[in-house]
Write an enzyme that holds these catalytic residues in place. Structure first.
Site, mmCIF file in Angstrom:
data_model
loop_
_atom_site.group_PDB
_atom_site.id
_atom_site.type_symbol
_atom_site.label_atom_id
_atom_site.label_comp_id
_atom_site.label_asym_id
_atom_site.label_seq_id
_atom_site.Cartn_x
_atom_site.Cartn_y
_atom_site.Cartn_z
ATOM 1 N N SER A 58 3.278 17.645 71.445
ATOM 2 C CA SER A 58 3.785 17.785 72.647
ATOM 3 C C SER A 58 5.561 16.883 72.211
ATOM 4 C CB SER A 58 3.792 17.045 73.415
ATOM 5 O OG SER A 58 4.897 16.869 75.199
ATOM 6 N N ASP A 110 0.326 22.920 76.186
ATOM 7 C CA ASP A 110 1.044 21.370 75.375
ATOM 8 C C ASP A 110 -0.926 21.284 74.540
ATOM 9 O OD1 ASP A 110 0.986 18.564 75.065
ATOM 10 O OD2 ASP A 110 2.051 18.720 76.770
#
Length: 296
Positions: free
Chosen positions: A38, A185
């Site tokens: 991320s 993610d």
């Protein structure tokens, strides 16, 4: 001293990485291989592209985070339609502006695809919801999807890793199946992939230093869950921590800089300058204290 570095996820809290990078540079640590999830993947990609601390600091200080909030035009005209996009497109913001910004910054260092980087020097973690598995880019592209990693854009990999569920619309990746995979993610399955450079029984080529936001595992507070939204956030947070928490405890935390990030939310894109500076200072202070005694 040459090291490998791994950066955790944490959304906008990643400003704290700036302070840590400054301290690492002043302590004469030369980062070689990098990995991240991320927001950590964003920082890792810049380091892999040979950006130095001052250059990254300049990039982020000139950045208006709100520019990355790019809802479809229909939502701008009819705000209530965001719930339709959330249901059918699985997110409110497209994430195109984030990917385009990453592409532009990496291009300044002549980095476009993974072929422009040293082999093995950048590893990006994403979550494949369709296959139900964690994926490391570029390592797994050929084996799982039949995609040549040499031609895969670094900016696309990082954007995938930063695709916070329900906030950004997930990316779709074609592969060996008829249907495309839904990618979100990487923090969903490993928010802090410190394990990524493990060599099994072999001795590590270089020391591996992890930089993790939000503090040590035992400092996590109990969550109050009153409704479905609270439960979703608790579920996501628990999933992010579960795998990595066990690994961190096994290492006894001797190679990890923990950076407390206060009450800043992961998707708090309206972060003001004061909050940014507090995050940077927290990163600097935590790294200074840690590196005074590292490596042991």
């Amino acid at each position: 001293m040459k090291i490998d570095a791994v950066f955790s996820g944490g959304g906008v809290k990643a400003f704290a990485f700036l302070g840590a990078l400054e301290s690492m540079e002043e302590n004469k640590l030369q980062i070689e291989r990098v990995a991240g999830t991320s927001a950590g993947a964003i920082v890792a990609s810049f380091l892999a592209a040979d950006y130095r601390y001052k250059e990254i600091d300049k990039l982020l200080s000139e950045l208006d985070l709100k520019e990355f909030l790019d809802p479809p035009n229909l939502i701008k005209l009819l705000p209530f339609t965001k719930w339709f996009f959330l249901y059918f497109q699985l997110g409110i913001y497209k994430g195109d502006k984030l990917e385009r910004w990453l592409q532009q910054q990496l291009a300044k260092k002549n980095v476009h695809t993974f072929n422009d980087l040293k082999p093995g020097y950048l590893k990006v973690v994403v979550s494949d919801l369709s296959l139900g598995r964690l994926v490391i880019i570029p390592d797994d592209l050929q084996r799982i999807y039949g995609i040549d990693p040499n031609y895969f854009p670094v900016s696309k990999a990082v954007r995938m890793s930063a695709g916070f569920p329900y906030f950004f619309m997930p990316k779709k990746l074609p592969g060996k199946r008829t249907k495309k995979s839904i990618i979100v993610d990487g923090g969903l399955l490993s928010n802090f992939p410190l394990w990524i450079f493990e060599n099994g029984e072999e001795k590590d080529t270089r020391p591996i230093l992890g930089v993790k936001l939000t503090g040590a595992v035992q400092d996590q507070q109990a969550r109050d869950i009153h409704n479905a939204l609270d439960m979703f956030h608790a579920l996501f947070s628990t999933m992010k921590q579960a795998h990595d928490a066990r690994y961190i405890s096994k290492l006894h935390k001797t190679n990890i800089i923990f950076i407390p990030s206060g009450d800043v939310g992961t998707t708090e894109f309206h972060l003001d300058e004061k909050a940014k500076q507090e995050l940077i200072a927290a990163g600097r202070n935590s790294a200074d204290h840690f590196l005074e005694y590292w490596p042991k």
